[in-house]
Write a protein that holds these residues in place. Structure first.
Motif, PDB file in Angstrom:
ATOM      1  N   GLN A 136       0.840  -1.193   0.000  1.00 18.58           N
ATOM      2  CA  GLN A 136       0.000   0.000   0.000  1.00 18.58           C
ATOM      3  C   GLN A 136       0.872   1.238   0.000  1.00 18.58           C
ATOM      4  O   GLN A 136       1.866   1.312   0.728  1.00 18.58           O
ATOM      5  CB  GLN A 136      -0.909   0.035   1.230  1.00 18.58           C
ATOM      6  CG  GLN A 136      -2.208  -0.721   1.075  1.00 18.58           C
ATOM      7  CD  GLN A 136      -3.208  -0.373   2.149  1.00 18.58           C
ATOM      8  OE1 GLN A 136      -2.876  -0.347   3.322  1.00 18.58           O
ATOM      9  NE2 GLN A 136      -4.437  -0.094   1.749  1.00 18.58           N
ATOM     10  N   LEU A 137       0.490   2.176  -0.836  1.00 14.38           N
ATOM     11  CA  LEU A 137       1.088   3.502  -0.829  1.00 14.38           C
ATOM     12  C   LEU A 137      -0.034   4.490  -0.570  1.00 14.38           C
ATOM     13  O   LEU A 137      -1.036   4.486  -1.294  1.00 14.38           O
ATOM     14  CB  LEU A 137       1.757   3.809  -2.168  1.00 14.38           C
ATOM     15  CG  LEU A 137       2.877   2.869  -2.615  1.00 14.38           C
ATOM     16  CD1 LEU A 137       3.352   3.241  -4.026  1.00 14.38           C
ATOM     17  CD2 LEU A 137       4.026   2.890  -1.649  1.00 14.38           C
ATOM     18  N   VAL A 138       0.119   5.316   0.447  1.00 11.65           N
ATOM     19  CA  VAL A 138      -0.946   6.230   0.829  1.00 11.65           C
ATOM     20  C   VAL A 138      -0.392   7.654   0.866  1.00 11.65           C
ATOM     21  O   VAL A 138       0.494   7.963   1.659  1.00 11.65           O
ATOM     22  CB  VAL A 138      -1.544   5.868   2.204  1.00 11.65           C
ATOM     23  CG1 VAL A 138      -2.642   6.843   2.578  1.00 11.65           C
ATOM     24  CG2 VAL A 138      -2.075   4.436   2.178  1.00 11.65           C
ATOM     25  N   GLU A 139      -0.938   8.489  -0.016  1.00  8.35           N
ATOM     26  CA  GLU A 139      -0.515   9.884  -0.069  1.00  8.35           C
ATOM     27  C   GLU A 139      -1.344  10.721   0.893  1.00  8.35           C
ATOM     28  O   GLU A 139      -2.519  10.425   1.143  1.00  8.35           O
ATOM     29  CB  GLU A 139      -0.687  10.466  -1.482  1.00  8.35           C
ATOM     30  CG  GLU A 139       0.078   9.752  -2.566  1.00  8.35           C
ATOM     31  CD  GLU A 139      -0.753   8.726  -3.289  1.00  8.35           C
ATOM     32  OE1 GLU A 139      -0.426   8.365  -4.435  1.00  8.35           O
ATOM     33  OE2 GLU A 139      -1.751   8.261  -2.690  1.00  8.35           O
ATOM     34  N   TRP A 178       0.987   1.836  -6.928  1.00  8.66           N
ATOM     35  CA  TRP A 178       0.507   3.218  -6.967  1.00  8.66           C
ATOM     36  C   TRP A 178      -0.347   3.522  -5.759  1.00  8.66           C
ATOM     37  O   TRP A 178      -1.076   2.645  -5.257  1.00  8.66           O
ATOM     38  CB  TRP A 178      -0.327   3.457  -8.224  1.00  8.66           C
ATOM     39  CG  TRP A 178       0.465   3.416  -9.475  1.00  8.66           C
ATOM     40  CD1 TRP A 178       0.813   2.314 -10.197  1.00  8.66           C
ATOM     41  CD2 TRP A 178       1.052   4.529 -10.146  1.00  8.66           C
ATOM     42  NE1 TRP A 178       1.571   2.675 -11.283  1.00  8.66           N
ATOM     43  CE2 TRP A 178       1.725   4.028 -11.276  1.00  8.66           C
ATOM     44  CE3 TRP A 178       1.058   5.906  -9.911  1.00  8.66           C
ATOM     45  CZ2 TRP A 178       2.413   4.857 -12.172  1.00  8.66           C
ATOM     46  CZ3 TRP A 178       1.738   6.728 -10.793  1.00  8.66           C
ATOM     47  CH2 TRP A 178       2.412   6.200 -11.907  1.00  8.66           C
ATOM     48  N   GLY A 179      -0.281   4.765  -5.305  1.00  6.28           N
ATOM     49  CA  GLY A 179      -1.194   5.235  -4.296  1.00  6.28           C
ATOM     50  C   GLY A 179      -2.494   5.689  -4.927  1.00  6.28           C
ATOM     51  O   GLY A 179      -2.663   5.651  -6.149  1.00  6.28           O
ATOM     52  N   GLN A 180      -3.413   6.134  -4.075  1.00  9.57           N
ATOM     53  CA  GLN A 180      -4.739   6.525  -4.551  1.00  9.57           C
ATOM     54  C   GLN A 180      -4.760   7.961  -5.057  1.00  9.57           C
ATOM     55  O   GLN A 180      -5.720   8.370  -5.719  1.00  9.57           O
ATOM     56  CB  GLN A 180      -5.764   6.351  -3.423  1.00  9.57           C
ATOM     57  CG  GLN A 180      -5.855   7.498  -2.425  1.00  9.57           C
ATOM     58  CD  GLN A 180      -4.666   7.595  -1.491  1.00  9.57           C
ATOM     59  OE1 GLN A 180      -3.802   6.709  -1.438  1.00  9.57           O
ATOM     60  NE2 GLN A 180      -4.586   8.678  -0.732  1.00  9.57           N
ATOM     61  N   GLY A 181      -3.735   8.724  -4.755  1.00 12.95           N
ATOM     62  CA  GLY A 181      -3.630  10.097  -5.229  1.00 12.95           C
ATOM     63  C   GLY A 181      -4.041  11.130  -4.194  1.00 12.95           C
ATOM     64  O   GLY A 181      -4.871  10.855  -3.315  1.00 12.95           O
ATOM     65  N   ALA A 182      -3.458  12.302  -4.309  1.00 12.39           N
ATOM     66  CA  ALA A 182      -3.792  13.431  -3.441  1.00 12.39           C
ATOM     67  C   ALA A 182      -4.009  14.661  -4.315  1.00 12.39           C
ATOM     68  O   ALA A 182      -3.170  14.983  -5.162  1.00 12.39           O
ATOM     69  CB  ALA A 182      -2.666  13.698  -2.443  1.00 12.39           C
TER      70      ALA A 182
END
Length: 125
Positions: free
Chosen positions: A3-6, A115-119
């Motif tokens: 998980q990548l979390v921005e 990939w993260g979900q984006g910010a």
């Protein structure tokens, strides 16, 4: 599970600064090439900046040079994107991504596996 979390996005005015954070889990970010991409409405996802896990070498897009920096905190498994002198054209969703070694071109989104979900970053004029 990777998980990548921005976090850290928001609405700022032109000329302001903003720092995005990317929290990685399920992988050791220092063992990967970590990149930031962005995507504005109606446009393709574009490369912004990256940091190489071994040696902390960095690479920048032309739009990022002189204004954006990337850093990491290996103890926290975090990667950061510091953005200064923001412009309205920097408005986009910013994504954190991780890539294994071996790709030919790390400025391409297809080179990244996670990939993260984006910010959302919105810069008003």
């Amino acid at each position: 599970q990777v998980q990548l979390v921005e976090s850290g996005g928001g609405l700022v005015q032109a000329g302001d600064s903003l720092r995005l954070s990317c929290a990685a889990s399920g992988l050791t970010s220092s063992s990967y090439i970590m990149g930031w991409f962005r995507q504005a409405p109606g446009k393709e996802r574009e490369f912004v900046i990256l940091i190489v896990g071994k040696g902390d070498r960095t690479a920048y897009s032309d739009s990022a040079k002189g204004r954006f920096t990337i850093s990491r905190d290996n103890a926290k498994n975090m990667v950061y994107l510091q953005m200064n002198s923001l412009k309205p054209e920097d408005t986009a969703v910013y994504y954190c991504a991780a890539a294994d070694y071996g790709a030919a071109d790390y400025s391409l989104a297809r080179s990244y596996h996670y990939w993260g979900q984006g910010a959302q970053v919105t810069v008003s004029s």
